[in-house]
Design a protein around this motif. Sequence first.
Motif, PDB file in Angstrom:
ATOM      1  N   THR A  71       0.833  -1.210   0.000  1.00 37.52           N
ATOM      2  CA  THR A  71       0.000   0.000   0.000  1.00 37.52           C
ATOM      3  C   THR A  71       0.862   1.252   0.000  1.00 37.52           C
ATOM      4  OG1 THR A  71      -1.675  -1.221   1.251  1.00 37.52           O
ATOM      5  CG2 THR A  71      -1.920   1.159   1.128  1.00 37.52           C
ATOM      6  N   VAL A  72       1.928   1.249   0.796  1.00 37.47           N
ATOM      7  CA  VAL A  72       2.855   2.377   0.801  1.00 37.47           C
ATOM      8  C   VAL A  72       3.517   2.512  -0.571  1.00 37.47           C
ATOM      9  CG1 VAL A  72       5.017   3.246   1.775  1.00 37.47           C
ATOM     10  CG2 VAL A  72       3.257   2.318   3.286  1.00 37.47           C
ATOM     11  N   ALA A  73       3.840   1.370  -1.201  1.00 35.81           N
ATOM     12  CA  ALA A  73       4.445   1.417  -2.532  1.00 35.81           C
ATOM     13  C   ALA A  73       3.524   2.095  -3.533  1.00 35.81           C
ATOM     14  CB  ALA A  73       4.781   0.001  -2.998  1.00 35.81           C
ATOM     15  N   SER A  74       2.211   1.890  -3.379  1.00 33.48           N
ATOM     16  CA  SER A  74       1.260   2.553  -4.264  1.00 33.48           C
ATOM     17  C   SER A  74       1.361   4.065  -4.127  1.00 33.48           C
ATOM     18  CB  SER A  74      -0.161   2.086  -3.934  1.00 33.48           C
ATOM     19  OG  SER A  74      -1.118   2.813  -4.678  1.00 33.48           O
ATOM     20  N   ASP A  75       1.405   4.535  -2.888  1.00 28.88           N
ATOM     21  CA  ASP A  75       1.504   5.976  -2.658  1.00 28.88           C
ATOM     22  C   ASP A  75       2.803   6.546  -3.200  1.00 28.88           C
ATOM     23  OD1 ASP A  75      -0.937   6.007  -1.526  1.00 28.88           O
ATOM     24  OD2 ASP A  75      -0.281   6.475   0.503  1.00 28.88           O
ATOM     25  N   ILE A  76       3.919   5.881  -2.864  1.00 29.55           N
ATOM     26  CA  ILE A  76       5.236   6.404  -3.258  1.00 29.55           C
ATOM     27  C   ILE A  76       5.402   6.357  -4.770  1.00 29.55           C
ATOM     28  CG2 ILE A  76       7.718   6.021  -3.096  1.00 29.55           C
ATOM     29  CD1 ILE A  76       7.308   5.078  -0.241  1.00 29.55           C
ATOM     30  N   GLY A  77       5.053   5.220  -5.369  1.00 33.70           N
ATOM     31  CA  GLY A  77       5.190   5.098  -6.821  1.00 33.70           C
ATOM     32  C   GLY A  77       4.320   6.089  -7.563  1.00 33.70           C
ATOM     33  N   GLY A  78       3.061   6.228  -7.115  1.00 34.20           N
ATOM     34  CA  GLY A  78       2.158   7.172  -7.760  1.00 34.20           C
ATOM     35  C   GLY A  78       2.598   8.607  -7.569  1.00 34.20           C
TER      36      GLY A  78
ATOM     37  N   LEU B  87       2.442 -10.442  -8.272  1.00 35.51           N
ATOM     38  CA  LEU B  87       1.968  -9.593  -9.369  1.00 35.51           C
ATOM     39  C   LEU B  87       0.470  -9.311  -9.234  1.00 35.51           C
ATOM     40  CD1 LEU B  87       3.800 -11.134 -12.463  1.00 35.51           C
ATOM     41  CD2 LEU B  87       4.426  -9.080 -11.173  1.00 35.51           C
ATOM     42  N   ILE B  88      -0.286 -10.371  -8.931  1.00 38.46           N
ATOM     43  CA  ILE B  88      -1.726 -10.197  -8.744  1.00 38.46           C
ATOM     44  C   ILE B  88      -1.996  -9.283  -7.557  1.00 38.46           C
ATOM     45  CG2 ILE B  88      -3.879 -11.375  -8.166  1.00 38.46           C
ATOM     46  CD1 ILE B  88      -2.795 -13.828  -9.630  1.00 38.46           C
ATOM     47  N   LEU B  89      -1.300  -9.543  -6.460  1.00 36.74           N
ATOM     48  CA  LEU B  89      -1.488  -8.734  -5.257  1.00 36.74           C
ATOM     49  C   LEU B  89      -1.186  -7.266  -5.540  1.00 36.74           C
ATOM     50  CD1 LEU B  89      -2.023  -8.631  -2.178  1.00 36.74           C
ATOM     51  CD2 LEU B  89       0.443  -8.949  -1.864  1.00 36.74           C
ATOM     52  N   GLY B  90      -0.085  -7.009  -6.234  1.00 36.75           N
ATOM     53  CA  GLY B  90       0.289  -5.631  -6.526  1.00 36.75           C
ATOM     54  C   GLY B  90      -0.719  -4.925  -7.410  1.00 36.75           C
ATOM     55  N   ALA B  91      -1.217  -5.632  -8.415  1.00 34.43           N
ATOM     56  CA  ALA B  91      -2.168  -5.003  -9.340  1.00 34.43           C
ATOM     57  C   ALA B  91      -3.469  -4.638  -8.641  1.00 34.43           C
ATOM     58  CB  ALA B  91      -2.434  -5.944 -10.520  1.00 34.43           C
ATOM     59  N   VAL B  92      -4.037  -5.585  -7.881  1.00 35.31           N
ATOM     60  CA  VAL B  92      -5.327  -5.294  -7.229  1.00 35.31           C
ATOM     61  C   VAL B  92      -5.151  -4.289  -6.096  1.00 35.31           C
ATOM     62  CG1 VAL B  92      -6.308  -7.522  -7.857  1.00 35.31           C
ATOM     63  CG2 VAL B  92      -5.128  -7.292  -5.667  1.00 35.31           C
TER      64      VAL B  92
ATOM     65  N   LEU C 253       8.371  -9.221  -4.247  1.00 37.77           N
ATOM     66  CA  LEU C 253       9.425  -9.371  -3.238  1.00 37.77           C
ATOM     67  C   LEU C 253       8.860  -9.865  -1.911  1.00 37.77           C
ATOM     68  CD1 LEU C 253      11.524  -6.131  -3.945  1.00 37.77           C
ATOM     69  CD2 LEU C 253      12.096  -8.488  -4.580  1.00 37.77           C
ATOM     70  N   CYS C 254       7.761  -9.269  -1.472  1.00 36.68           N
ATOM     71  CA  CYS C 254       7.205  -9.635  -0.170  1.00 36.68           C
ATOM     72  C   CYS C 254       6.605 -11.047  -0.187  1.00 36.68           C
ATOM     73  CB  CYS C 254       6.149  -8.620   0.260  1.00 36.68           C
ATOM     74  SG  CYS C 254       6.805  -7.025   0.777  1.00 36.68           S
ATOM     75  N   VAL C 255       5.832 -11.342  -1.221  1.00 36.74           N
ATOM     76  CA  VAL C 255       5.191 -12.663  -1.279  1.00 36.74           C
ATOM     77  C   VAL C 255       6.233 -13.765  -1.383  1.00 36.74           C
ATOM     78  CG1 VAL C 255       3.747 -14.159  -2.705  1.00 36.74           C
ATOM     79  CG2 VAL C 255       2.991 -11.836  -2.189  1.00 36.74           C
ATOM     80  N   HIS C 256       7.253 -13.575  -2.197  1.00 31.74           N
ATOM     81  CA  HIS C 256       8.257 -14.627  -2.397  1.00 31.74           C
ATOM     82  C   HIS C 256       9.174 -14.782  -1.191  1.00 31.74           C
ATOM     83  CE1 HIS C 256      10.918 -17.352  -4.497  1.00 31.74           C
ATOM     84  NE2 HIS C 256      11.945 -16.568  -4.225  1.00 31.74           N
ATOM     85  N   PHE C 257       9.736 -13.678  -0.702  1.00 32.66           N
ATOM     86  CA  PHE C 257      10.752 -13.770   0.344  1.00 32.66           C
ATOM     87  C   PHE C 257      10.170 -13.783   1.757  1.00 32.66           C
ATOM     88  CE2 PHE C 257      13.164 -11.993  -3.259  1.00 32.66           C
ATOM     89  CZ  PHE C 257      14.188 -12.935  -3.325  1.00 32.66           C
ATOM     90  N   ALA C 258       9.097 -13.040   1.990  1.00 31.66           N
ATOM     91  CA  ALA C 258       8.549 -12.956   3.348  1.00 31.66           C
ATOM     92  C   ALA C 258       7.520 -14.055   3.629  1.00 31.66           C
ATOM     93  CB  ALA C 258       7.914 -11.583   3.574  1.00 31.66           C
ATOM     94  N   LEU C 259       6.738 -14.434   2.609  1.00 25.62           N
ATOM     95  CA  LEU C 259       5.649 -15.391   2.828  1.00 25.62           C
ATOM     96  C   LEU C 259       5.889 -16.746   2.176  1.00 25.62           C
ATOM     97  CD1 LEU C 259       2.604 -12.978   2.287  1.00 25.62           C
ATOM     98  CD2 LEU C 259       3.684 -13.658   4.440  1.00 25.62           C
ATOM     99  N   GLY C 260       6.943 -16.857   1.374  1.00 28.12           N
ATOM    100  CA  GLY C 260       7.236 -18.131   0.729  1.00 28.12           C
ATOM    101  C   GLY C 260       6.222 -18.517  -0.324  1.00 28.12           C
ATOM    102  N   GLY C 261       5.535 -17.546  -0.886  1.00 29.18           N
ATOM    103  CA  GLY C 261       4.534 -17.811  -1.913  1.00 29.18           C
ATOM    104  C   GLY C 261       5.124 -17.752  -3.308  1.00 29.18           C
ATOM    105  N   ARG C 262       4.303 -18.046  -4.302  1.00 29.60           N
ATOM    106  CA  ARG C 262       4.733 -18.020  -5.692  1.00 29.60           C
ATOM    107  C   ARG C 262       4.826 -16.578  -6.186  1.00 29.60           C
ATOM    108  NH1 ARG C 262       0.080 -22.348  -6.688  1.00 29.60           N
ATOM    109  NH2 ARG C 262      -0.692 -21.012  -5.008  1.00 29.60           N
ATOM    110  N   TRP C 263       5.830 -16.315  -7.015  1.00 29.96           N
ATOM    111  CA  TRP C 263       6.127 -14.938  -7.412  1.00 29.96           C
ATOM    112  C   TRP C 263       4.958 -14.285  -8.130  1.00 29.96           C
ATOM    113  CZ3 TRP C 263       5.915 -13.463 -12.482  1.00 29.96           C
ATOM    114  CH2 TRP C 263       5.932 -14.478 -13.438  1.00 29.96           C
TER     115      TRP C 263
ATOM    116  N   ALA D 251       5.062  -0.079  -8.957  1.00 32.01           N
ATOM    117  CA  ALA D 251       5.680  -0.150  -7.636  1.00 32.01           C
ATOM    118  C   ALA D 251       5.024  -1.235  -6.780  1.00 32.01           C
ATOM    119  CB  ALA D 251       5.588   1.211  -6.938  1.00 32.01           C
ATOM    120  N   CYS D 252       3.695  -1.322  -6.837  1.00 33.37           N
ATOM    121  CA  CYS D 252       2.980  -2.337  -6.058  1.00 33.37           C
ATOM    122  C   CYS D 252       3.342  -3.744  -6.523  1.00 33.37           C
ATOM    123  CB  CYS D 252       1.475  -2.143  -6.190  1.00 33.37           C
ATOM    124  SG  CYS D 252       0.806  -0.816  -5.181  1.00 33.37           S
ATOM    125  N   MET D 253       3.439  -3.951  -7.811  1.00 31.94           N
ATOM    126  CA  MET D 253       3.765  -5.274  -8.326  1.00 31.94           C
ATOM    127  C   MET D 253       5.178  -5.685  -7.937  1.00 31.94           C
ATOM    128  SD  MET D 253       1.878  -5.060 -12.059  1.00 31.94           S
ATOM    129  CE  MET D 253       2.156  -6.755 -12.540  1.00 31.94           C
TER     130      MET D 253
END
Length: 311
Positions: free
Chosen positions: A189-196, A248-253, A234-244, A227-229
Motif C-alpha cells: 500500500t505504501v508502494a502505491s503511494d510512493i510510486g504514484g 503480481l496479482i497482489l500488486g495489481a489489485v 518481493l514480499c510474497v516470495h521472500f517474506a511469505l514463501g509464496g509463488r512470485w 511499484a505495487c507489483m
Amino acid sequence: MSDQTAADADPTPDDSARPGHPSPPEHHAVIAPVTTEAQSVKVSRAGRNLPAAVAVGLSLGALVVVSLFVRKELFVVLATASVCVGVWELCRALRSRGLRAPVVPSVVGCISMLGAAYVGGGQALAVCFGLTCVAILVWRVADGVSGAAADVVAGLFVAAYPSLLAAFSSLLLAPDDGNWRLFTFVAVTVASDIGGYAVGVLWGRHPLAPTISPKKSWEGFGGSVLACMLVGVLCVHFALGGRWWVGLILGAVTAVAATGGDLVESTVKRDLGIKDMSNILPGHGGMMDRLDSLIMTAPVVWGVLTVLVAT
C-alpha cells in the motif's frame, strides 16, 4: 493513505464569498487547515509540506514495524487507536452537513471490531459489526426522532468505513505468519503511494479523475501499479514463501484498491467542502487522510493472501 500524486486541491469558493452575496448557513461552515505564506516555501509541487510529510511518514512506519515484530498485539492497539481517531474525524466532518453520526457507539464499535477480528476471526467481526449498527440506531433514536434517519445512515457509514474495513488488518495479523502478512499489506500500500506520487509529480500529464482529485494522473496510477507489483513479488516470495506471480496479482489489485481509497475520501471531502479531515499530522492532514488507502486495501490483500498463499 492518500496523495498518490498529491493532496487534493482546495475546493472552489462559491459566489457567497463575494460582496453582495449572503453568507451560507452557519452549519455549513467548515474551517480547513491552510498553508501560510511563510510555510509555502516548504510546500512541494504536489501541494504539501514534504519535509514534514516524510518525517511523519517515517515515524509512523517505524511504529508499525516495531509493533509487528516486538509483539503483534501492540499493532492491534496502535491500529485501533489510529482508526478511532479517524472515526472521530469523520463524525466531526459529517456534522458540517448537519449529520450527527453518534460518536460513542461508533468508537466503541471500532474498538470491538478490531479486537474481535484478531481474537475470534471473521465471525466475531461480523457479530461486532451487527451489534455496532444496532447500538448506533438505538443511541440516535433515544436522542429524538427529528433527523434520526439521516443520522443513523451516517453512523452506519462510519461503522463500515473505516471501522469494518480496517478490521481486516486484524484478520491479516491473526495467523502464525500474520506479522509478515501485515507487513506485506502495509508495504504494497505504501508502494502505491510512493510510486504514484513520484511518477505523477515528475511525468503526470493526463488527469485520472479531474473532478474529484485534479492532481492525480494516469501516469501516477501507472507508477502505483508498477511499484505495487514489484514490492508484491518481493514480499510474497521472500517474506511469505509464496509463488512470485501471486505478488503480481497482489500488486495489481492493491494499486486499484489504494487509488480507489484515495478517490473515495477525496469525494467525501469535496462533498463536505473540506481539504483535510483535520490537521493533527503535519504535512499529511488528518488520520483519515493517511488511512484512506489502507482501509480500502486491507480486505483486498486479506482475500488474495488467504486464497493464494498458505498459512
